[in-house]
Design an enzyme around this catalytic site. Sequence first.
Site, PDB file in Angstrom:
ATOM      1  CG  ASN A   1      -5.782   1.166  11.859  1.00  0.00           C
ATOM      2  OD1 ASN A   1      -4.802   0.482  11.606  1.00  0.00           O
ATOM      3  ND2 ASN A   1      -6.091   1.440  13.116  1.00  0.00           N
TER       4      ASN A   1
ATOM      5  CE  LYS B   1      -3.130   2.801   2.682  1.00  0.00           C
ATOM      6  NZ  LYS B   1      -3.654   3.118   4.027  1.00  0.00           N
TER       7      LYS B   1
ATOM      8  N   GLY C   1     -10.580   8.146   6.332  1.00  0.00           N
ATOM      9  CA  GLY C   1     -11.680   9.055   6.643  1.00  0.00           C
ATOM     10  C   GLY C   1     -12.968   8.394   7.073  1.00  0.00           C
TER      11      GLY C   1
END
Length: 273
Positions: free
Chosen positions: A217, A107, A196
Amino acid sequence: MLDKIEKDKSPRLDLYGHTFEHRLLLGTARYPSPDILRQAIENSGVDIITVSIRRESARNPSGQRFWDLIKNLNKTLLPNTAGCLTVKEAVTTAEMARELFDTNWIKLEVIANEDTLQPDLFGLVEAARILNENDFKVFPYTTEDLGAAEKLLKAGCQVLMPWGAPIGSGRGLNNVYALKSMRSYFPDVPLIVDAGIGAPSHAAQAMELGYDAILLNTAVSQSGDPVKMAAAFSDAVHAGREAYHAGIMEPRDMARPSTPVIGTPFFEIDNDK
């Protein structure tokens, strides 16, 4: 209760030639304890978890117990270049992750602003090109910018991960119009909303737009009960996906009765009696 996977009749999530049952991806940072982290991941049923190489190493210099826990979860790992401010940092961190976890999945984050954690789109495209040329499978953390998205795809990325809002803000989908445009513009590209998301309803909304998955997360790890919250997000992602495929009704300006008027009997009232 019906099995979550059986309820989702849509095709499985396909990422770089691998298929997955679940469309929720969970991060592993800032949980109250290793055991709660383990329980949250198991309770969510996710197939893919992310781990930040730089941040976890800084928090725990030895790191061995954390890495052992991550490996023992038997999930597909998506290492993360979180905290990298330059192309060189991001590429070096990705190379470290490949050695540590024996995976070429990464990522990719290249951060432009430390307050908003907004992606540096110029650095992101450059780093993506370098990593793709070195046989990485890149998951770029980007914005809703269509021009940047096209450049990332040309650089070799096969997945796009636009933010919903700044990392850790919990604001949900700040720009629904732009996210809808991205979904329409790239109908065949796996799109994962990353960053977000603060509530299960936010995740469901993104899935209702036709997005393929959600990565989050903080909304789980920093909640009052991460184990229960992980399950709540899991249910929301499945519900949003099913709603998208079922066909969501369009909003209307006027009321419309759900019971048809035609054929309804009317009784005349004699007011003189």
